[in-house]
Design a protein around this motif. Structure first.
Motif, PDB file in Angstrom:
ATOM      1  N   ALA A   1       0.785  -1.258   0.095  1.00 17.94           N
ATOM      2  CA  ALA A   1       0.038  -0.149  -0.150  1.00 17.94           C
ATOM      3  C   ALA A   1       0.701   1.310   0.034  1.00 17.94           C
TER       4      ALA A   1
ATOM      5  N   ASP B   1       2.241   1.808  -3.424  1.00 20.50           N
ATOM      6  CA  ASP B   1       1.417   2.268  -4.402  1.00 20.50           C
ATOM      7  C   ASP B   1       1.062   3.768  -4.268  1.00 20.50           C
ATOM      8  N   GLY B   2       1.451   4.356  -3.158  1.00 19.44           N
ATOM      9  CA  GLY B   2       1.112   5.708  -3.051  1.00 19.44           C
ATOM     10  C   GLY B   2      -0.247   5.923  -2.644  1.00 19.44           C
ATOM     11  N   ASP B   3      -1.032   5.108  -2.383  1.00 18.94           N
ATOM     12  CA  ASP B   3      -2.590   5.575  -1.922  1.00 18.94           C
ATOM     13  C   ASP B   3      -2.678   5.819  -0.416  1.00 18.94           C
ATOM     14  N   ASP B   4      -2.829   6.828  -0.056  1.00 16.46           N
ATOM     15  CA  ASP B   4      -2.895   7.256   1.677  1.00 16.46           C
ATOM     16  C   ASP B   4      -3.891   6.584   2.284  1.00 16.46           C
ATOM     17  N   ALA B   5      -4.980   6.412   1.709  1.00 14.82           N
ATOM     18  CA  ALA B   5      -6.323   5.718   2.254  1.00 14.82           C
ATOM     19  C   ALA B   5      -5.972   4.260   2.252  1.00 14.82           C
ATOM     20  N   ALA B   6      -5.301   3.663   1.331  1.00 15.58           N
ATOM     21  CA  ALA B   6      -5.012   2.321   1.523  1.00 15.58           C
ATOM     22  C   ALA B   6      -3.999   1.894   2.330  1.00 15.58           C
ATOM     23  N   PHE B   7      -3.166   2.804   2.528  1.00 16.31           N
ATOM     24  CA  PHE B   7      -1.889   2.794   3.399  1.00 16.31           C
ATOM     25  C   PHE B   7      -2.418   2.848   4.862  1.00 16.31           C
TER      26      PHE B   7
ATOM     27  N   ASP C   1      -5.476   2.227   5.895  1.00 15.64           N
ATOM     28  CA  ASP C   1      -6.220   0.753   6.258  1.00 15.64           C
ATOM     29  C   ASP C   1      -5.183  -0.419   6.251  1.00 15.64           C
TER      30      ASP C   1
ATOM     31  N   LEU D   1      -6.107   9.706   8.378  1.00 15.92           N
ATOM     32  CA  LEU D   1      -6.292  10.471   7.043  1.00 15.92           C
ATOM     33  C   LEU D   1      -5.907  12.018   7.177  1.00 15.92           C
TER      34      LEU D   1
ATOM     35  N   ARG E   1       6.013  10.549   3.068  1.00 13.99           N
ATOM     36  CA  ARG E   1       7.202   9.804   2.167  1.00 13.99           C
ATOM     37  C   ARG E   1       8.336  10.647   2.399  1.00 13.99           C
TER      38      ARG E   1
END
Length: 240
Positions: A132, A135-141, A143, A177, A186
């Motif tokens: 996650a 991938d750079g997706d903050d919400a996915a990270f 979670d 979030l 990052r």
């Protein structure tokens, strides 16, 4: 003062609402003994069983309390706030303080009680957290990070601890979030706290309760310090 008859509809809800309005409006102050079920049933135009259920609703809201042999008394004029509503109003820092208490103990228990299935879940959660972040997706990270911590709590094999942690998750997710949106995570931590989270999994695998507790305490303290003193903190938080 007559309460007035009720219209046909969910009568318990209507009765509870009418009685609650009398209490919150000051007609029956704290300490007042409510009229008996027969009197209330007559004034509301319902059966005694409906009144009895309505009083249970009010008792559940913390407005009235039955005293054996004495009747039902008003104990508050405002409904008690339920746990989920209280959590929604809490600050993320307040939630983190309680989270530390829960997760440090859970990590210690997990190191003692974990099973092979628990280790597999932890390894999978750590890999998902890595993916996650890449991938750079903050919400996915966020979670994925919470999922790793949940897996550690569940490895403690205490369903009450697991349920308590899950109660905090919606507030944690929203707060984290917001936090990620305020910092460049990052740039602040290119390893995204990977070593600490891998250390937690390793300590649980090695059946090292003290080590597992220390890792979680240090990791959560890092974020809590940022929440309490963001201007004085260097590096940015990296934990969910």
């Amino acid at each position: 003062m007559s309460l007035g008859p009720l219209r046909p509809s969910p009568l318990v809800e209507q009765a509870a609402r009418h009685l609650r309005e009398q209490i919150t409006g000051g007609h029956w102050p704290v300490g007042t003994r409510l009229p008996g079920e027969t009197t209330l049933a007559r004034e509301l135009g319902v059966g005694r069983s409906t009144v009895r259920e309505a009083l249970r609703v009010l008792a559940g809201a913390g407005l009235v309390r039955a005293r054996q042999g004495a009747g039902v008394f008003v104990v508050a004029t405002e409904p008690a706030e339920d746990w989920r509503a209280r959590l929604r109003r809490a600050s993320v820092a307040d939630v983190y303080e309680i989270r530390m208490m829960i997760e440090v103990r859970a990590a210690e228990l997990a190191a003692r009680r974990r099973t092979g299935d628990d280790l597999a879940a932890l390894d999978a959660a750590l890999a998902a957290r890595d993916a996650a972040f890449a991938d750079g997706d903050d919400a996915a990270f966020v979670d994925a990070d919470i999922a790793l911590h949940r897996a550690a709590v569940r490895a403690a094999r205490n369903p009450v601890l697991a349920d308590l942690f899950d109660e905090f998750v919606p507030v944690l997710r929203e707060g984290l979030l917001d936090l990620v949106g305020l910092i460049d995570a990052r740039a602040a931590d290119r390893s995204h706290g990977r070593a600490a989270h891998a250390g937690l999994v390793a300590a649980i695998r090695d059946r090292d309760p003290d080590g597992a507790g220390r890792v979680v305490a240090a990791e959560l303290r890092r974020t809590l310090d940022y929440l309490e003193r963001p201007d004085a903190w260097q590096g940015g938080p990296h934990d969910g």
